[in-house]
Structures are given as structure tokens and as C-alpha cells.
Design an enzyme around this catalytic site. Structure first.
Site, PDB file in Angstrom:
ATOM      1  N   GLY A  10     -22.316 -14.795 -17.649  1.00 55.44           N
ATOM      2  CA  GLY A  10     -22.988 -13.672 -16.994  1.00 55.44           C
ATOM      3  C   GLY A  10     -22.218 -13.134 -15.806  1.00 55.44           C
ATOM      4  CB  VAL A  86     -28.012 -20.981 -17.938  1.00 54.38           C
ATOM      5  CG1 VAL A  86     -26.936 -21.638 -18.792  1.00 54.38           C
ATOM      6  CG2 VAL A  86     -28.816 -22.036 -17.204  1.00 54.38           C
ATOM      7  CD  GLU A 161     -24.495  -8.521  -9.624  1.00 58.72           C
ATOM      8  OE1 GLU A 161     -24.770  -7.394 -10.049  1.00 58.72           O
ATOM      9  OE2 GLU A 161     -25.218  -9.513  -9.783  1.00 58.72           O
ATOM     10  CB  CYS A 272     -29.547 -13.453  -5.436  1.00 55.13           C
ATOM     11  SG  CYS A 272     -28.343 -14.032  -6.622  1.00 55.13           S
ATOM     12  NE  ARG A 342     -28.866  -9.408 -12.936  1.00 56.17           N
ATOM     13  CZ  ARG A 342     -28.113 -10.521 -12.901  1.00 56.17           C
ATOM     14  NH1 ARG A 342     -28.502 -11.593 -13.553  1.00 56.17           N
ATOM     15  NH2 ARG A 342     -26.984 -10.532 -12.235  1.00 56.17           N
TER      16      ARG A 342
HETATM   17  C1  UDX Z   1     -26.226 -11.385  -2.765  1.00 55.95           C
HETATM   18  C2  UDX Z   1     -25.456 -12.142  -1.678  1.00 55.95           C
HETATM   19  O1  UDX Z   1     -24.820 -11.197  -0.794  1.00 55.95           O
HETATM   20  C3  UDX Z   1     -24.418 -13.053  -2.308  1.00 55.95           C
HETATM   21  O2  UDX Z   1     -23.766 -13.821  -1.308  1.00 55.95           O
HETATM   22  C4  UDX Z   1     -25.114 -13.982  -3.300  1.00 55.95           C
HETATM   23  O3  UDX Z   1     -24.156 -14.793  -3.958  1.00 55.95           O
HETATM   24  C5  UDX Z   1     -25.902 -13.176  -4.324  1.00 55.95           C
HETATM   25  O4  UDX Z   1     -26.820 -12.297  -3.663  1.00 55.95           O
HETATM   26  P1  UDX Z   1     -25.724  -9.256  -4.277  1.00 55.95           P
HETATM   27  O5  UDX Z   1     -27.192  -9.311  -4.574  1.00 55.95           O
HETATM   28  O6  UDX Z   1     -24.762  -9.162  -5.399  1.00 55.95           O
HETATM   29  O7  UDX Z   1     -25.297 -10.550  -3.429  1.00 55.95           O
HETATM   30  O8  UDX Z   1     -25.431  -7.987  -3.321  1.00 55.95           O
HETATM   31  P2  UDX Z   1     -25.643  -7.697  -1.767  1.00 55.95           P
HETATM   32  O9  UDX Z   1     -24.456  -6.975  -1.280  1.00 55.95           O
HETATM   33  O10 UDX Z   1     -26.030  -8.902  -1.003  1.00 55.95           O
HETATM   34  O11 UDX Z   1     -26.857  -6.652  -1.758  1.00 55.95           O
HETATM   35  C6  UDX Z   1     -28.174  -7.027  -2.084  1.00 55.95           C
HETATM   36  C7  UDX Z   1     -29.116  -5.866  -1.855  1.00 55.95           C
HETATM   37  O12 UDX Z   1     -29.272  -5.588  -0.474  1.00 55.95           O
HETATM   38  C8  UDX Z   1     -28.648  -4.546  -2.481  1.00 55.95           C
HETATM   39  O13 UDX Z   1     -29.745  -3.882  -3.058  1.00 55.95           O
HETATM   40  C9  UDX Z   1     -28.102  -3.776  -1.305  1.00 55.95           C
HETATM   41  O14 UDX Z   1     -28.127  -2.381  -1.495  1.00 55.95           O
HETATM   42  C10 UDX Z   1     -29.049  -4.206  -0.214  1.00 55.95           C
HETATM   43  N1  UDX Z   1     -28.485  -4.059   1.137  1.00 55.95           N
HETATM   44  C11 UDX Z   1     -27.385  -4.763   1.507  1.00 55.95           C
HETATM   45  C12 UDX Z   1     -29.111  -3.228   2.057  1.00 55.95           C
HETATM   46  O15 UDX Z   1     -30.130  -2.599   1.750  1.00 55.95           O
HETATM   47  N2  UDX Z   1     -28.591  -3.131   3.316  1.00 55.95           N
HETATM   48  C13 UDX Z   1     -27.498  -3.827   3.716  1.00 55.95           C
HETATM   49  O16 UDX Z   1     -27.098  -3.700   4.877  1.00 55.95           O
HETATM   50  C14 UDX Z   1     -26.871  -4.676   2.783  1.00 55.95           C
HETATM   51  P1  ADP Z   2     -26.054 -14.735 -13.480  1.00 56.03           P
HETATM   52  O1  ADP Z   2     -26.226 -13.450 -12.742  1.00 56.03           O
HETATM   53  O2  ADP Z   2     -26.607 -15.919 -12.732  1.00 56.03           O
HETATM   54  O3  ADP Z   2     -24.653 -14.977 -13.952  1.00 56.03           O
HETATM   55  P2  ADP Z   2     -26.819 -13.857 -16.152  1.00 56.03           P
HETATM   56  O4  ADP Z   2     -28.199 -13.608 -16.663  1.00 56.03           O
HETATM   57  O5  ADP Z   2     -25.896 -12.717 -15.989  1.00 56.03           O
HETATM   58  O6  ADP Z   2     -27.000 -14.662 -14.771  1.00 56.03           O
HETATM   59  O7  ADP Z   2     -26.083 -14.922 -17.098  1.00 56.03           O
HETATM   60  C1  ADP Z   2     -26.647 -16.063 -17.626  1.00 56.03           C
HETATM   61  C2  ADP Z   2     -26.096 -16.271 -19.056  1.00 56.03           C
HETATM   62  O8  ADP Z   2     -26.442 -17.593 -19.501  1.00 56.03           O
HETATM   63  C3  ADP Z   2     -26.641 -15.297 -20.109  1.00 56.03           C
HETATM   64  O9  ADP Z   2     -25.578 -14.597 -20.713  1.00 56.03           O
HETATM   65  C4  ADP Z   2     -27.356 -16.228 -21.128  1.00 56.03           C
HETATM   66  O10 ADP Z   2     -27.216 -15.794 -22.475  1.00 56.03           O
HETATM   67  C5  ADP Z   2     -26.648 -17.559 -20.905  1.00 56.03           C
HETATM   68  N1  ADP Z   2     -27.409 -18.737 -21.309  1.00 56.03           N
HETATM   69  C6  ADP Z   2     -28.691 -19.043 -21.006  1.00 56.03           C
HETATM   70  N2  ADP Z   2     -29.032 -20.247 -21.541  1.00 56.03           N
HETATM   71  C7  ADP Z   2     -27.922 -20.719 -22.182  1.00 56.03           C
HETATM   72  C8  ADP Z   2     -27.611 -21.933 -22.917  1.00 56.03           C
HETATM   73  N3  ADP Z   2     -28.518 -22.912 -23.060  1.00 56.03           N
HETATM   74  N4  ADP Z   2     -26.365 -22.053 -23.447  1.00 56.03           N
HETATM   75  C9  ADP Z   2     -25.434 -21.070 -23.269  1.00 56.03           C
HETATM   76  N5  ADP Z   2     -25.661 -19.936 -22.586  1.00 56.03           N
HETATM   77  C10 ADP Z   2     -26.878 -19.749 -22.042  1.00 56.03           C
END
Ligand code: UDX
Ligand code: ADP
Ligand code: UDX
Length: 480
Positions: A10, A86, A161, A272, A342
Site C-alpha cells: 500500500g 496491512v 504522503e 492516520c 482516505r
Molecule cells: C501523517 C503524518 O504527518 C505522518 O508522519 C504519518 O506517518 C502519517 O500521517 P499524512 O496523513 O500523509 O501524514 O499527511 P500530513 O502532511 O500529516 O497531513 C495530514 C492532514 O493534515 C492533511 O489533510 C493536511 O492537509 C492537513 N494539514 C496539515 C493541515 O490542515 N494543516 C497543516 O498545517 C498541516
Molecule cells: P497503508 O496506507 O497503511 O499502506 P493500504 O491500505 O494502502 O495501507 O495497504 C494495505 C495493503 O495490505 C492492501 O493493499 C491490502 O490488500 C494488503 N493486505 C491486507 N491484508 C493482507 C494479507 N493478509 N496478506 C497480504 N496483503 C494484505
């Protein structure tokens, strides 16, 4: 040659393993997944996720020491180190529904590892999971061990991301938690040796298992809390005439606070923040700490408030009704430079506007119509199940249209809502857009990306989060 297998291809598993393969040419990395379409995409020119710089890394290693496969059992059997990355959705039923993590996928991966392994393994927890998950997994593995030595490590991923590759190349820290036994320490060292190929030693932190698991939940909770704090102040700015950008800048100049993560927005999204805070809340409740649980719950409440406040602002500004009006939504991803939707705030905002019978026309440079329709039809928390396990494709929402062009999406619209901070939204020809809209033409900027004065000069009635209100908006009924 050290062999690594990562279960789960993923957003976390894919980029992380690609970078390990790039930086460690002597290590063989295989990423496995049960989703055939996902693995096929990883093996094609059209990778399943959009992430700047990722294509390049994958191209350099794929077929050399980086492989993508659906043969999960074979590669788990062969590996020395197994990363588990996963899905860990929020439970939708039963005990802890709406809060606790659903560890179904984690547990089934652990049972599969126990079934197929014939040699000692280091099993690395990469998905964010509740504290003590490693202990549960250790129990499954050791109770089915057939004499095999399993070492469980927690190595939470901190990449964000949109900047995943840069974050992986140059992480603030790498965190490795393990057992404080001789075997545990050996396993920690083995994983440390991998990261040490490119990460300076002083940025690799080792802790016990629980500290590593909790640090990840806490870090995400702190980050989300900063956003809710600045968003809460943004509401007060609008009520009083202060400007959130000036306030956030002044606050962030304090070196004890720091300037990052203080951008007011329509709300945070992503896979997250909400999930991890809900987890933290659940763990606190289970440990008899309701005050602590309530403290963190508030971060999510303010985030929900910020999204509904935005919808209310749109509706109240437009004479208290958007029924039958065309509203253009620019940006659907949860942040710029990703196609990921998401928990994007756009889902709640669009659902709010649809609830008031608006006709919505959406443009996002990286999100497909299918994805948008699915997001607007799925129930809360259902998104985090592998696609083939999601509820059957629901009927499309009729009042929603999706277009691949911002000018098309805004043509004939009564209002524009900017919900993602894509750079290209700063460069649009707003005079042209204005000319093709209904009047009065409204623009609601949920990300503070546009030049307020310029757009007001064109003739737009503009609302931007936390900014002094247009006289027009001041005259409208107060926002609840
Ligand atoms: C987050 C954490 O930053 C990362 O360390 C962890 O591993 C996964 O979760 P992510 O969700 O990919 O990462 O993106 P991030 O840049 O943290 O943004 C999260 C959300 O907060 C987004 O919707 C972003 O637009 C929002 N955001 C971020 C704000 O609204 N204001 C800000 O100042 C920063
Ligand atoms: P993340 O953002 O944490 O990487 P994702 O949903 O993008 O989460 O990725 C999780 C991946 O794990 C999916 O592609 C899903 O198909 C895979 N997955 C879930 N359960 C299993 C399993 N038992 N064996 C192999 N792959 C799995
Ligand atoms: C504070 C602000 O820091 C300062 O900028 C403002 O001008 C006045 O208020 P002050 O109250 O003098 O200054 O001290 P500060 O160092 O902020 O500590 C406040 C309290 O927080 C103290 O009781 C301190 O012990 C406590 N604290 C501080 C902690 O418990 N943990 C910390 O990490 C920091």
C-alpha cells in the site's frame, strides 16, 4: 544476501520497500499483497499510487532487487525479515466499534507467517497499531512456533504522503522498538544495519516495544492537535477580524512552538490522524483514564466542527440555501500531491452540501470519478478494507459530476469551494472563471491558497478560513 518480504503493497509498504531496495543493493526486497490488481499495477508503468519521485525509484530497482508478487507464502517462507504493513481499519461492529482498531488483517498475516515459516524470522510491525499489538502477535507466533525463533520489532513509519520519497530519503528519525533480551537486541541491530546504509546513526532511535508503538500514536495525535488548535483559533479570527495567517506566523516564530503544521484548513484528513487518535482514546478508556481520553477526543471534535462550520458558511452566505445550485469543488484529495482520498475533509463537506440538495461538480487532478463516487457512497470507516472486501459498489450519487478540467467544473456555477491546496489552483485564470459563473459569484477557500484581494477585485465574494470577512458575509446570519 538478506531477504526482506513486506506484506501489504500500500501507501506505506510500497514506497518504503522501494527506498530500502534502492539504498541497500545487497538486500533482496519482495513486496507481497493479496490484491492481484494492486500487484499488477506495481509491476506496470502505472503504479497504483501517485507519489512524486516514486516512479523513478521503482524503475531503478524493479527486477533487480525489488519485486512485487502475489505469492505471499513463498516469499514469507524465504525471508529473514518480514515487514507487516496491512490495513488496520477502525472497527465498525462489536466491542470498541467506531474507536478500536480492527486487527483482523494483522492477525491473519501473523497466522500465515506461523503456518509457512521453517526458519527464524524477524517480524517488523510497520502499520500503525495500538500499543501492545506486538505482544499479541508475538503470542500467536510463539504459540505456533514449531521451535522457530521469532523476534518482533516495532518500526513505525513517519512518512507523509505527497512527500513520501523525500521523507524516506531523509527522515527526522527512524524508530525501532524491540525486546530487551539478547535475541531482541540482535534483531534490533539487524534492522538498524539496514537503515544505517543511508540514515545517520544519531537519527536511529531504539526503544522498548511499547514506547515505539505509543510514540507513533502520540506523534500523530500531537500533529493533529496543532491543526485543531490553529483551526479553533481560525473561528475566533473570523468572529473578531484577526487574520489567522498573521496569528499563526507570530505564534510559530516562538522557537518553542515552531512554524510547521500551523496552516488553518477546512480540516485534516488522511488515513492516520483520526484513526490513530480514536485508537489512543480507546486505549486510554480501557486503562481507566477517561480525562486523558476526553482531552484527545476534543482534537477530533474540533476537526468535525471545522468541516461543518465550512458547510454552514457556504449555505448561510448563499441566502441559506444551495438547493439546486451548482457548486464547483476544486480538490478532493486529503492534501496536495497525492491521489489519496482516505478521510479527506472533502467527503464530509460534499455530503453536507448534498444534504442541502446542491448539485456538485468536482475537479481534482489526481482523483478518478470512480473513487469519488465510492467515497461519497461508503459508510464511515468502510474505506479501510481491501477493495475486494468493501461493500458492493453502491449506486452513483446523481447530484455529483466529475470533470477533468477546472474551467469545465466551474462553468455556470454559483460557487466554488477549494478543498485541497493543489499548486495549480493558485495559477487558474480566475477572470475567465468569474465570467462563466452565476452572479453573485462566491468563492470559499478552505485551504487559504488564493489571493484574496485579487479575487475580490475581480468581483468574487470570497470567504477564506480565518480571514477577515467580506462585508457581504458579515451581514449574513451567524454561523452555528
Ligand atoms: C501523517 C503524518 O504527518 C505522518 O508522519 C504519518 O506517518 C502519517 O500521517 P499524512 O496523513 O500523509 O501524514 O499527511 P500530513 O502532511 O500529516 O497531513 C495530514 C492532514 O493534515 C492533511 O489533510 C493536511 O492537509 C492537513 N494539514 C496539515 C493541515 O490542515 N494543516 C497543516 O498545517 C498541516
Ligand atoms: P497503508 O496506507 O497503511 O499502506 P493500504 O491500505 O494502502 O495501507 O495497504 C494495505 C495493503 O495490505 C492492501 O493493499 C491490502 O490488500 C494488503 N493486505 C491486507 N491484508 C493482507 C494479507 N493478509 N496478506 C497480504 N496483503 C494484505
Ligand atoms: C510563560 C511563557 O513561556 C512566556 O513566553 C510568557 O511571556 C509568560 O508565560 P513563564 O510562565 O514565566 O512564561 O514560564 P514558562 O517557562 O513558560 O513555564 C510555565 C510553567 O510551565 C512552569 O510551571 C513550568 O515549570 C511549566 N513547564 C514548562 C512544564 O511543566 N513543562 C515544560 O516542558 C515547560
Amino acid at each position: 544476501m538478506v531477504k526482506i518480504c513486506c506484506i501489504g503493497a500500500g501507501y506505506v509498504g510500497g514506497p518504503t520497500m522501494a527506498v530500502i531496495a534502492l539504498k541497500c543493493p545487497a538486500v533482496e526486497v519482495v513486496v507481497v499483497d493479496i490484491s492481484v490488481s494492486r500487484i499488477n499495477a506495481w509491476n506496470s508503468d502505472q503504479l497504483p499510487i501517485y507519489e512524486p519521485g516514486l516512479d523513478d525509484v521503482v524503475k531503478q530497482c524493479r527486477g533487480k532487487n525489488l519485486f512485487f508478487s502475489t505469492d505471499v507464502e513463498k516469499h514469507v517462507y524465504e525471508a529473514d525479515i518480514i515487514f507487516v504493513s496491512v490495513n488496520t481499519p477502525t472497527k465498525t461492529r462489536g466491542l470498541g466499534a467506531g474507536k478500536a482498531a480492527d486487527l483482523t488483517y494483522w492477525e491473519s498475516a501473523a497466522r500465515m507467517i506461523a503456518d509457512v515459516s521453517k526458519s527464524d524470522k524477524i517480524v517488523v510491525e510497520k502499520s500503525t497499531v495500538p500499543v501492545k499489538t506486538a505482544e499479541a502477535i508475538e503470542k500467536i507466533l510463539t504459540h505456533n512456533s514449531k521451535g522457530i525463533n521469532y523476534q518482533i520489532l516495532s518500526n513505525p513509519e513517519f512518512l507523509a504522503e505527497g512527500t513520501a520519497i523525500a521523507d524516506l530519503f531523509n527522515p527526522d528519525r527512524v524508530l525501532i522498538g524491540g525486546r530487551e533480551t539478547p535475541d531482541g537486541k540482535k534483531a534490533v541491530q539487524a534492522l538498524k544495519d539496514i537503515y544505517a546504509q543511508w540514515v545517520p546513526e544519531d537519527r536511529i532511535i531504539t526503544t522498548n516495544l511499547w514506547s515505539a508503538e505509543l510514540s507513533k500514536l502520540a506523534a500523530n495525535a500531537f500533529l493533529a492537535q496543532r491543526i485543531s488548535s490553529v483551526n479553533a483559533i481560525s473561528a475566533l479570527c473570523e468572529a473578531t477580524g484577526a487574520n489567522i495567517t498573521e496569528v499563526a506566523y507570530s505564534v510559530g516564530k516562538d522557537s518553542r512552538i515552531g512554524p510547521k503544521f500551523l496552516n488553518a484548513s477546512v480540516g485534516f484528513g488522511g488515513s492516520c490522524f483520526q484513526k490513530d487518535i480514536l485508537n489512543l482514546v480507546y486505549i486510554c478508556e480501557c486503562n481507566g483514564l477517561p480525562e486523558v481520553a476526553n482531552y484527545w477526543k476534543q482534537v477530533i471534535k474540533i476537526n468535525d466542527y471545522q468541516k461543518s462550520r465550512f458547510v454552514n458558511r457556504v449555505v448561510s452566505s448563499m441566502f441559506n440555501t444551495v438547493s439546486g445550485k451548482k457548486i464547483a469543488v476544486l480538490g478532493f484529495a486529503f492534501k496536495k500531491d497525492t491521489g489519496d482520498t482516505r478521510e479527506t475533509p472533502a467527503i464530509d463537506v460534499c455530503k453536507g452540501l448534498l444534504g442541502d440538495k446542491a448539485a456538485i461538480s468536482i475537479y481534482d487532478p489526481q482523483v478518478t470519478e470512480d473513487q469519488i463516487q465510492r467515497d461519497l457512497s461508503l459508510n464511515k470507516f468502510d474505506w479501510d478494507h481491501p477493495i475486494h472486501l468493501q461493500p458492493m459498489s453502491p449506486t452513483a450519487v446523481k447530484q455529483v459530476s466529475v470533470s477533468w478540467d477546472a474551467y469545465e467544473a466551474t462553468k455556470g456555477a454559483h460557487a466554488i469551494c477549494i478543498l485541497t491546496e493543489w499548486d495549480e489552483f493558485k495559477e487558474l485564470d480566475y477572470e475567465r472563471i468569474y465570467d462563466n459563473m452565476q452572479k453573485p459569484a462566491f468563492l470559499f477557500d478552505g485551504r487559504n491558497v488564493i489571493d484574496l484581494e485579487k479575487l475580490r477585485a475581480i468581483g468574487f465574494i470570497v470567504y477564506a478560513i480565518g480571514k477577515p470577512l467580506d462585508p457581504w458575509l458579515k451581514d449574513m446570519p451567524a454561523v452555528a
